[in-house]
Design a protein around this motif. Structure first.
Motif, PDB file in Angstrom:
ATOM      1  N   ALA A   5     -15.184  70.435  -4.023  1.00 51.43           N
ATOM      2  CA  ALA A   5     -15.601  71.579  -3.211  1.00 51.43           C
ATOM      3  C   ALA A   5     -15.155  71.406  -1.759  1.00 51.43           C
ATOM      4  O   ALA A   5     -14.687  72.364  -1.122  1.00 51.43           O
ATOM      5  N   GLN A   6     -15.264  70.185  -1.239  1.00 50.18           N
ATOM      6  CA  GLN A   6     -14.800  69.922   0.123  1.00 50.18           C
ATOM      7  C   GLN A   6     -13.285  70.087   0.220  1.00 50.18           C
ATOM      8  O   GLN A   6     -12.762  70.595   1.219  1.00 50.18           O
ATOM      9  N   GLY A   7     -12.597  69.670  -0.819  1.00 51.42           N
ATOM     10  CA  GLY A   7     -11.140  69.843  -0.844  1.00 51.42           C
ATOM     11  C   GLY A   7     -10.736  71.303  -0.801  1.00 51.42           C
ATOM     12  O   GLY A   7      -9.825  71.701  -0.072  1.00 51.42           O
ATOM     13  N   TRP A   8     -11.431  72.127  -1.612  1.00 48.75           N
ATOM     14  CA  TRP A   8     -11.138  73.559  -1.605  1.00 48.75           C
ATOM     15  C   TRP A   8     -11.464  74.197  -0.262  1.00 48.75           C
ATOM     16  O   TRP A   8     -10.733  75.050   0.227  1.00 48.75           O
ATOM     17  N   MET A   9     -12.566  73.765   0.333  1.00 48.09           N
ATOM     18  CA  MET A   9     -12.948  74.303   1.645  1.00 48.09           C
ATOM     19  C   MET A   9     -11.903  73.921   2.691  1.00 48.09           C
ATOM     20  O   MET A   9     -11.503  74.753   3.514  1.00 48.09           O
ATOM     21  N   LEU A  10     -11.453  72.680   2.649  1.00 43.78           N
ATOM     22  CA  LEU A  10     -10.416  72.241   3.579  1.00 43.78           C
ATOM     23  C   LEU A  10      -9.120  73.013   3.356  1.00 43.78           C
ATOM     24  O   LEU A  10      -8.445  73.406   4.309  1.00 43.78           O
ATOM     25  N   LEU A  11      -8.790  73.258   2.092  1.00 47.35           N
ATOM     26  CA  LEU A  11      -7.598  74.041   1.774  1.00 47.35           C
ATOM     27  C   LEU A  11      -7.701  75.445   2.346  1.00 47.35           C
ATOM     28  O   LEU A  11      -6.756  75.946   2.976  1.00 47.35           O
ATOM     29  N   LEU A  12      -8.847  76.097   2.146  1.00 51.94           N
ATOM     30  CA  LEU A  12      -9.023  77.467   2.636  1.00 51.94           C
ATOM     31  C   LEU A  12      -9.010  77.528   4.165  1.00 51.94           C
ATOM     32  O   LEU A  12      -8.398  78.434   4.749  1.00 51.94           O
ATOM     33  N   ILE A  13      -9.655  76.562   4.812  1.00 51.69           N
ATOM     34  CA  ILE A  13      -9.665  76.549   6.283  1.00 51.69           C
ATOM     35  C   ILE A  13      -8.254  76.308   6.815  1.00 51.69           C
ATOM     36  O   ILE A  13      -7.808  76.969   7.765  1.00 51.69           O
ATOM     37  N   GLY A  14      -7.525  75.397   6.205  1.00 54.20           N
ATOM     38  CA  GLY A  14      -6.150  75.122   6.637  1.00 54.20           C
ATOM     39  C   GLY A  14      -5.233  76.312   6.449  1.00 54.20           C
ATOM     40  O   GLY A  14      -4.451  76.665   7.337  1.00 54.20           O
ATOM     41  N   MET A  15      -5.330  76.955   5.293  1.00 56.38           N
ATOM     42  CA  MET A  15      -4.484  78.117   5.030  1.00 56.38           C
ATOM     43  C   MET A  15      -4.836  79.273   5.964  1.00 56.38           C
ATOM     44  O   MET A  15      -3.950  79.982   6.444  1.00 56.38           O
ATOM     45  N   ALA A  16      -6.131  79.458   6.234  1.00 54.64           N
ATOM     46  CA  ALA A  16      -6.555  80.522   7.153  1.00 54.64           C
ATOM     47  C   ALA A  16      -6.061  80.236   8.569  1.00 54.64           C
ATOM     48  O   ALA A  16      -5.634  81.158   9.283  1.00 54.64           O
ATOM     49  N   THR A  17      -6.092  78.978   8.970  1.00 52.69           N
ATOM     50  CA  THR A  17      -5.605  78.611  10.302  1.00 52.69           C
ATOM     51  C   THR A  17      -4.114  78.894  10.428  1.00 52.69           C
ATOM     52  O   THR A  17      -3.656  79.468  11.421  1.00 52.69           O
ATOM     53  N   VAL A  18      -3.344  78.502   9.429  1.00 49.94           N
ATOM     54  CA  VAL A  18      -1.896  78.752   9.463  1.00 49.94           C
ATOM     55  C   VAL A  18      -1.618  80.252   9.459  1.00 49.94           C
ATOM     56  O   VAL A  18      -0.760  80.741  10.203  1.00 49.94           O
ATOM     57  N   PHE A  19      -2.332  80.992   8.627  1.00 50.44           N
ATOM     58  CA  PHE A  19      -2.140  82.442   8.572  1.00 50.44           C
ATOM     59  C   PHE A  19      -2.457  83.086   9.920  1.00 50.44           C
ATOM     60  O   PHE A  19      -1.714  83.951  10.392  1.00 50.44           O
ATOM     61  N   ALA A  20      -3.559  82.668  10.549  1.00 52.20           N
ATOM     62  CA  ALA A  20      -3.941  83.235  11.845  1.00 52.20           C
ATOM     63  C   ALA A  20      -2.893  82.900  12.901  1.00 52.20           C
ATOM     64  O   ALA A  20      -2.524  83.755  13.713  1.00 52.20           O
ATOM     65  N   PHE A  21      -2.397  81.660  12.897  1.00 49.98           N
ATOM     66  CA  PHE A  21      -1.367  81.289  13.863  1.00 49.98           C
ATOM     67  C   PHE A  21      -0.107  82.118  13.661  1.00 49.98           C
ATOM     68  O   PHE A  21       0.486  82.614  14.635  1.00 49.98           O
ATOM     69  N   LEU A  22       0.318  82.290  12.428  1.00 43.06           N
ATOM     70  CA  LEU A  22       1.528  83.081  12.174  1.00 43.06           C
ATOM     71  C   LEU A  22       1.319  84.542  12.546  1.00 43.06           C
ATOM     72  O   LEU A  22       2.237  85.192  13.057  1.00 43.06           O
TER      73      LEU A  22
END
Length: 76
Positions: A5-22
């Motif tokens: 669950a922590q891995g999935w949360m980290l994945l979602l936060i990372g992907m959201a951060t990259v998406f927001a930056f782009l």
């Protein structure tokens, strides 16, 4: 199970951060494009001169001299 669950949360936060930056990057590029479309006349292009061609010819002759010296030194 908690680790997954922590891995999935980290994945979602990372992907959201990259998406927001782009998304911010695309917005900034669109804003700068609009700015230069409107105020582009205030930033004239530098004029190209013929001296660049003359310098290129001189540089080529220097390269030819160096290549000839290397060939004579190596015996090829």
């Amino acid at each position: 199970m908690d680790g997954i669950a922590q891995g999935w949360m980290l994945l979602l936060i990372g992907m959201a951060t990259v998406f927001a930056f782009l998304a911010l990057l695309v917005a900034a590029m669109n804003l700068s494009a609009a700015f230069f479309r409107k105020f582009g006349h205030l930033f004239p292009e530098p004029e190209k001169s013929e001296s660049h061609l003359e310098v290129a010819k001189e540089d080529r002759s220097d390269i030819a001299v160096v290549l000839a010296a290397v060939r004579s030194h190596t015996g090829n």
